[in-house]
Design a protein around this motif. Structure first.
Motif, PDB file in Angstrom:
ATOM      1  N   UNK A   1       0.823  -1.207   0.000  1.00 34.87           N
ATOM      2  CA  UNK A   1       0.000   0.000   0.000  1.00 34.87           C
ATOM      3  C   UNK A   1       0.860   1.262   0.000  1.00 34.87           C
ATOM      4  N   UNK A   2       1.996   1.213   0.643  1.00 36.86           N
ATOM      5  CA  UNK A   2       2.887   2.381   0.633  1.00 36.86           C
ATOM      6  C   UNK A   2       3.300   2.722  -0.792  1.00 36.86           C
ATOM      7  N   UNK A   3       3.714   1.717  -1.562  1.00 40.85           N
ATOM      8  CA  UNK A   3       4.101   1.958  -2.946  1.00 40.85           C
ATOM      9  C   UNK A   3       2.906   2.402  -3.782  1.00 40.85           C
ATOM     10  N   UNK A   4       1.761   1.772  -3.558  1.00 41.17           N
ATOM     11  CA  UNK A   4       0.554   2.107  -4.316  1.00 41.17           C
ATOM     12  C   UNK A   4       0.147   3.553  -4.101  1.00 41.17           C
ATOM     13  N   UNK A   5       0.021   3.967  -2.861  1.00 45.20           N
ATOM     14  CA  UNK A   5      -0.477   5.315  -2.593  1.00 45.20           C
ATOM     15  C   UNK A   5       0.558   6.383  -2.942  1.00 45.20           C
ATOM     16  N   UNK A   6       1.831   6.049  -2.823  1.00 49.64           N
ATOM     17  CA  UNK A   6       2.866   6.989  -3.248  1.00 49.64           C
ATOM     18  C   UNK A   6       2.694   7.350  -4.720  1.00 49.64           C
ATOM     19  N   UNK A   7       2.399   6.348  -5.550  1.00 49.43           N
ATOM     20  CA  UNK A   7       2.191   6.589  -6.973  1.00 49.43           C
ATOM     21  C   UNK A   7       0.810   7.172  -7.259  1.00 49.43           C
ATOM     22  N   UNK A   8      -0.199   6.742  -6.502  1.00 52.62           N
ATOM     23  CA  UNK A   8      -1.558   7.218  -6.757  1.00 52.62           C
ATOM     24  C   UNK A   8      -1.704   8.707  -6.459  1.00 52.62           C
ATOM     25  N   UNK A   9      -0.853   9.256  -5.605  1.00 53.15           N
ATOM     26  CA  UNK A   9      -0.887  10.695  -5.352  1.00 53.15           C
ATOM     27  C   UNK A   9      -0.610  11.504  -6.619  1.00 53.15           C
ATOM     28  N   UNK A  10       0.020  10.875  -7.621  1.00 55.36           N
ATOM     29  CA  UNK A  10       0.337  11.550  -8.886  1.00 55.36           C
ATOM     30  C   UNK A  10      -0.791  11.416  -9.901  1.00 55.36           C
ATOM     31  N   UNK A  11      -1.901  10.791  -9.510  1.00 54.26           N
ATOM     32  CA  UNK A  11      -3.007  10.540 -10.430  1.00 54.26           C
ATOM     33  C   UNK A  11      -3.557  11.829 -11.017  1.00 54.26           C
ATOM     34  N   UNK A  12      -3.985  11.753 -12.269  1.00 48.45           N
ATOM     35  CA  UNK A  12      -4.628  12.893 -12.911  1.00 48.45           C
ATOM     36  C   UNK A  12      -6.064  13.079 -12.419  1.00 48.45           C
ATOM     37  N   UNK A  13      -6.571  12.096 -11.688  1.00 51.14           N
ATOM     38  CA  UNK A  13      -7.891  12.236 -11.061  1.00 51.14           C
ATOM     39  C   UNK A  13      -7.678  12.877  -9.692  1.00 51.14           C
TER      40      UNK A  13
END
Length: 275
Positions: free
Chosen positions: A133-145
């Motif tokens: 989850x740490x890796x997932x949310x770190x990248x998801x913060x860059x989402x265009x949504x």
């Protein structure tokens, strides 16, 4: 639980409610693809939060009752965000999606549904899932949504604690007694077959470039960090076959129905009830 801890948990719950209500009333509507993506992430958090809640009053020490209970609250909060956002696509509330779907309609990974087992097994699951989850949310913060990015930013702050908590216990057990090391090692063997599923590029990820995180891109960093912690804890990285499946199509572990029976019984027995 002390009054201070109860007050903290209450503020925590109220804060999650405010954010979930903000999403519901913002007027933003998720697309069908975004909703299906958010639903899967929310289901992961909901299942694991429900699992961890079983440790309250059963943990090996009082502090862990509170710690695991708070981690469960965090995860259920994350589930609320994702399910509320997903529901905007279908005219459904977070409660509709949590309490009134049948088990084959959930899209959680099987790792989140696995049994708590003993404390070592639970920590093994927490170690794997919190690092993921740490890796997932770190990248998801860059989402265009922007809504997904905001959820990830809020969730990441809490997952950092989950990761630290699991790491501290892994080191404590792994470098502790021979029995503690053995139990944690067995927990890793039990959970390891479900790792592949975390990194499967499930639908609708391909439909959401720039919005969804491609799970397979997270694996290298996840393994680098997790394997280093396992080695520091004087444990072995398991060499076991991976479980078949993992496309989040509704295939489930044998545990999901039992989890949902407990989670949904009150809402289904008294639909629409409030208190």
């Amino acid at each position: 639980m002390s009054y201070a801890s109860f007050e903290s948990a209450t503020r925590h719950s109220e804060g999650e409610s405010i954010i979930a209500e903000d999403i519901a009333t913002s007027g933003v509507q998720a697309s069908e693809a975004v909703a299906r993506y958010a639903l899967a992430l929310g289901d992961d958090a909901l299942m694991l939060g429900q699992r961890l809640a079983h440790w309250i009053s059963r943990a090996p020490e009082l502090e862990e009752d509170i710690a695991l209970g708070n981690i469960a609250l965090d995860l259920i909060g994350h589930a609320r965000f994702f399910l509320t956002y997903a529901g905007t696509a279908w005219g459904k509330t977070e409660d509709d999606l949590a309490y009134f779907r049948d088990e084959e309609e959930f899209r959680s990974v099987r790792l989140a549904e696995q049994e708590n087992g003993d404390f070592g097994q639970t920590i093994a699951r927490q170690l794997i899932f919190s690092y993921y989850q740490y890796e997932l949310y770190t990248e998801l913060m860059k989402s265009e949504d922007p809504t997904l990015a905001a959820i990830a930013a809020k969730a990441l702050k809490e997952v950092e604690y989950h990761q630290d908590h699991a790491t501290a216990w892994a080191l404590r057990l792994g470098i502790g007694t021979e029995e503690a090391n053995r139990r944690l090692q067995e927990g890793l063997y039990y959970m390891w077959p479900y790792i592949d599923e975390l990194f499967y590029n499930f639908e609708p990820v391909a439909e959401l470039p720039g919005v969804a995180v491609v799970p397979s891109t997270l694996r290298a960093r996840f393994e680098e960090r997790l394997h280093a912690t396992i080695a520091e804890a004087q444990l072995q990285v398991p060499d076991v076959p991976q479980a078949r499946g993992g496309d989040r199509s509704g295939a489930m572990s044998e545990h999901r129905g039992h989890i949902l029976t407990e989670l949904q019984v009150l809402a289904r027995a008294h639909p629409g009830a409030t208190w």
